[in-house]
Design an enzyme around this catalytic site. Structure first.
Site, short mmCIF file in Angstrom:
data_model
loop_
_atom_site.label_atom_id
_atom_site.label_comp_id
_atom_site.label_asym_id
_atom_site.label_seq_id
_atom_site.Cartn_x
_atom_site.Cartn_y
_atom_site.Cartn_z
CG ASP A 94 -2.24 0.72 1.04
OD1 ASP A 94 -2.06 1.93 -0.07
OD2 ASP A 94 -3.17 0.85 1.62
C1 BGC Z 1 -5.15 3.31 -0.01
C2 BGC Z 1 -5.04 2.21 -1.13
C3 BGC Z 1 -5.28 2.82 -2.66
C4 BGC Z 1 -3.60 3.57 -2.57
C5 BGC Z 1 -3.45 4.06 -3.76
C6 BGC Z 1 -3.77 3.98 -0.09
O1 BGC Z 1 -3.79 5.10 0.60
O2 BGC Z 1 -5.09 2.74 1.43
O3 BGC Z 1 -6.45 1.84 -0.88
O4 BGC Z 1 -5.17 1.53 -3.29
O5 BGC Z 1 -3.59 4.64 -1.50
O6 BGC Z 1 -3.74 5.14 -3.93
#
Ligand code: BGC
Length: 838
Positions: A356
């Protein structure tokens, strides 16, 4: 998170508009026709074939006998991967493991012939203070230092980057563009929690397919979706992004998303690779506080939280996203137990894992790494293949490899995993956005997203008015309709969290839709906003009350803003925000009949409303066709059929509240929980100030018709244990019930089957969903509904973390909610007991 979406939206706004009225060929929207129930019964031996690398040898990831995605395991694809890998330098290998967003700066691209691009330095820096390092993604793409990009959309923008990678980098390896397309790209359907309320996996597959087709025309070939985190605490804002509290429903939805996104061939135009997130147990954040730690037994992990991820992986999900949270003390993005042992070893996952956003860097905040090098080593050896935004893999891996702290084969294995997905998605053959770019909501997609919204709405209450008919559907005699509330005419709020890239002018608000209705039926629509979503001012109350007084019926559109749920949207309070409760009370005091529509990304506490308001409908955040879909239900063109995927509590203090709870030694059976305890009723598992149960429980939802259930039966009442243990792929028995539409209109009922196992060596929940079906019935019509139950439905995890069965008793309930009260029973008997051997 939302900020990033505003970025996407503004990027999108600069894109070339396509002519309105664009309609996609409907056959391209067709969905794989395989019933969820059948899929649930397909024989899988997920736990038997484990050849896991253990936590002691975390980097020895071995191919298991049954790789999760056959396409990624194709030998000819593997040969291509190995040939390419053989030509790569260490820097080029590391490049494949690095991901940034659109931080390009074309003026800094040294290589001649670079396509012109908009200068957009520092995008990431502005949005995420925890990753303030500036990089030049264009420069990296042109030199093979970048493998994938996030939230970079639009044919022009993705093609610009792709040309740098394909035309200028030494090995011409294309970039993979991933984006948070969570519930639609340009044509938006309900937020995932709302979609789950439909209990309709075919619908979920169809809308997912539609989103994939739209986004792939903008160069996006990878979705950071589905989020399959089980959420049992609505304080957690990301409840809105998943399928709610139940692992069986969650698994059915997870399969449907993968089917819709990936089809049966990743390389086909219009298909995108999925990223199942956030692995694992992110939804169990303590106290519902975003990014908070999770701590649970392995049995709970496997029985409650892992099934949806496993279902998605077994359905072929090409990638998995490792979560921010720690699990039992080990951050998920450095967790070999999760990533090596379970994901790769037990489930045979052969795609790649992306961290993530800055999760690798955050290992230092978790305190398990004192420096970037240690964080990098821990993440990659645990099984995180791609580093999203941390700026750690690109800066740390060269030194770690040279010093031998990270073996070269760990990097090679990660690169192989990335390249497999790139080859399988056909990126090498079709690196650029193709087809007519979709830049606005697609007219031909509106009926599908409208249907999705209609199916997502849950009618929570529909009382009769003074002995007459229920308030809903609205009577044609109610000519003067007052529409009041901050969500009645706000297009931006209709799309909810993680909104994709819609154009706000494409969205139909409730005010627009009801104005059109009034024109059609010769009525009058009166409107007053009343108040803002979260504002103490009561300046608008007087006008709202006047409007209500002048009407035959009032429709109140209240609830949360999109931003109150989604990432970093945790709340300690589940009431209506701002002064909306006061507005509700002021309008109710007029004595006019009120229909309350709740827009929210989570269950709210609706006690006052449940006592005073005749009709209440939860509409979540419905998407592009919000207004039309709500109007169709209000006027009875469509009967509500949604059922709650999460329990609605009576008070936030009940959380986490879910139907699938464990029994206690002091169940308050036969006690009036609505009264404070007396001596006789004190020492039970109860609250002294409120009943234990939900105000509106899981699986609950009303219709404009009524349904009755009878003849709940099982096809056999005793099953020999050896037979039950030996047969893991076909049903052991069938549970059936007859459901009748006793009302006066054709309507759909979601028939649900729950099971309880009594007598096992490990305590089992008081009931667990093990099947559901949507059934359409004409007035007076009856249907027999069947639920096959086999090892998958009846087994539980033992202390050795293996799924098993024991000689125990089972109760089966079939009905219209988790409160279903008609039951049948059967038992699994040991070989020494007498068994029914049919
Ligand atoms: C979120 C994810 C997301 C990623 C990319 C993160 O802050 O937890 O769910 O896919 O950002 O935007």
């Amino acid at each position: 998170m939302s900020l990033r979406f505003h970025l996407i939206r503004s990027i999108a706004a600069g894109l070339v508009r396509m002519p309105s009225g664009l309609s996609m060929n409907s056959s391209r929207r067709s969905v794989l026709a395989c019933a969820t129930l059948c899929l649930a019964l397909v024989g899988v031996e997920p736990y038997g074939a484990a050849q896991a690398a253990t936590a002691d040898s975390p980097h020895q990831s071995k191919q298991v006998a049954h790789p999760s995605n056959a396409q990624l395991a194709d030998p000819s694809l593997e040969a291509r991967v190995n040939r390419l890998l053989g030509k790569m330098t260490l820097e080029e290998k590391i490049g494949q493991l690095v991901q940034y967003n659109d931080t390009g700066d074309d003026s800094a691209v040294q290589t001649s012939g670079a396509p012109q691009a908009v200068n957009k330095p520092g995008v990431m820096d502005a949005l995420n203070p925890v990753s303030a390092t500036h990089v030049n993604a264009m420069q990296m793409a042109a030199t093979g230092g970048l493998g994938s990009m996030l939230n970079t959309i639009g044919a022009a923008r993705t093609n610009t980057y792709q040309h740098l990678a394909v035309d200028q980098s030494r090995l011409h390896i294309p970039l993979l563009f991933g984006a948070d397309v969570i519930h639609g790209f340009r044509t938006i359907y309900p937020v995932p929690l709302g979609l789950a309320a439909s209990f309709d996996p075919e619908l979920v597959a169809a809308v997912s397919r539609m989103a994939a087709e739209e986004a792939s025309t903008a160069g996006v070939r990878w979705f950071y979706s589905p989020m399959v985190d089980i959420s049992r605490d609505p304080r957690w804002g990301r409840s809105v992004e998943g399928a709610g509290e139940d692992p069986y429903l969650g698994a059915a939805m997870a399969r449907a998303y993968i089917r819709g996104y990936q089809g049966n061939d990743l390389s086909k135009p219009g298909n995108v690779a999925a990223s199942v997130k956030h692995f694992a147990a992110y939804g169990a954040a303590e106290a519902g506080r975003e990014y908070n730690t999770t701590d649970m037994s392995e049995i709970t992990l496997r029985q409650v939280y892992l099934p949806p991820y496993q279902a998605a992986v077994e359905a072929g999900a090409a990638t998995v996203m490792s979560a921010f949270n720690s699990l039992n003390g080990v951050p998920a993005s450095a967790n070999p137990f999760l990533l090596r042992k379970i994901l790769r070893g037990e489930w045979g996952f052969n795609g790649f894992v992306v961290s993530d956003y800055t999760a690798v860097m955050e290992l230092t905040h978790h305190g398990i790494a004192l420096d970037p090098a240690t964080a990098t080593r821990k993440a990659i050896t645990a099984g995180v293949d791609v580093d999203m935004m941390s700026h750690f893999y690109d800066t740390q891996l060269p030194g770690l490899i040279r010093s031998g702290q990270v073996p070269m084969d760990v990097v090679d294995e990660a690169v192989r995993r990335v390249l497999r997905v790139k080859f399988a998605t056909g990126l090498f053959e079709h690196p650029y956005a193709e087809g007519v770019e979709v830049t606005a909501a697609v007219t031909g997609h509106r009926p599908l997203v409208r249907k999705a919204a209609e199916e997502s709405f849950v009618l929570l209450q529909n009382d009769k008015l003074a002995g007459d008919a229920p308030l809903l559907p609205l009577s044609p005699a109610s000519k003067r309709v007052a529409l009041i509330g901050p969500l009645a005419d706000d297009a931006e709020q209709m799309i909810g969290a993680w909104s994709g890239a819609p154009n706000l002018q494409d969205i139909i608000t409730l005010r627009q839709a009801l104005a059109e209705r009034s024109r059609q039926v010769g009525g009058t629509l009166l409107y007053a906003k009343g108040t803002e979503i979260d504002d103490p001012s009561q300046a608008g109350f007087t006008a709202a009350v006047e409007v209500a007084r002048a009407a035959d019926v009032v429709i109140l559109a209240l609830g949360e803003s999109s931003r109150m749920s989604g990432e970093a949207g945790s709340r300690t309070n589940l009431d209506l925000p701002g002064n909306q409760q006061q507005l509700l009370e002021a309008i109710t005091a007029t004595g006019k009949p009120v229909v309350l529509l709740i827009f929210s990304g989570r269950p709210l506490v609706l006690n006052w409303a449940a006592r005073h308001i005749p009709a209440i409908m939860e509409v979540w955040f419905p998407g592009t066709e919000a207004g039309n879909a709500i109007a169709n239900l209000l006027y009875g063109d469509v009967s509500p059929s949604g059922k709650l995927p999460m329990s609605f509590p009576r008070a936030v203090g009940q959380e986490p509240l879910y139907y699938n709870q464990f029994p206690t030694g002091r169940p308050p059976t036969g006690i009036d929980l609505s009264k404070p305890p007396t001596g006789d009723s004190h020492f039970f598992s109860r609250y002294i100030d409120l009943p234990n149960d939900a105000l509106f429980p899981f699986g609950y939802g009303l219709s404009y018709s009524n349904f009755s259930y009878r003849d709940v039966k099982v096809s056999r009442t005793s099953i020999p244990l050896p037979q039950a243990l030996a047969n893991r792929s076909t049903p052991l028995l069938i549970a059936t019930a007859t459901v009748t539409n006793t009302g006066e209109r054709t309507a759909t009922e979601v028939v649900q089957c729950y099971v309880r196992n009594l007598g096992a060596s490990i305590e089992q929940p008081v009931r667990s969903l093990k099947g559901f079906q949507r059934v359409i019935l004409a007035p007076g019509e009856s249907k027999q509904v069947s639920f096959p139950l086999g090892f998958n439905e009846l087994s539980f995890f033992n202390l050795e973390s293996s799924p098993t069965l024991e000689a125990t008793h089972y109760t089966v309930w079939i009905g219209g909610s988790s409160l279903a009260d008609q039951e049948a029973a059967f038992e699994v008997v040991s070989s020494t007991q007498k068994a029914d051997r049919r």
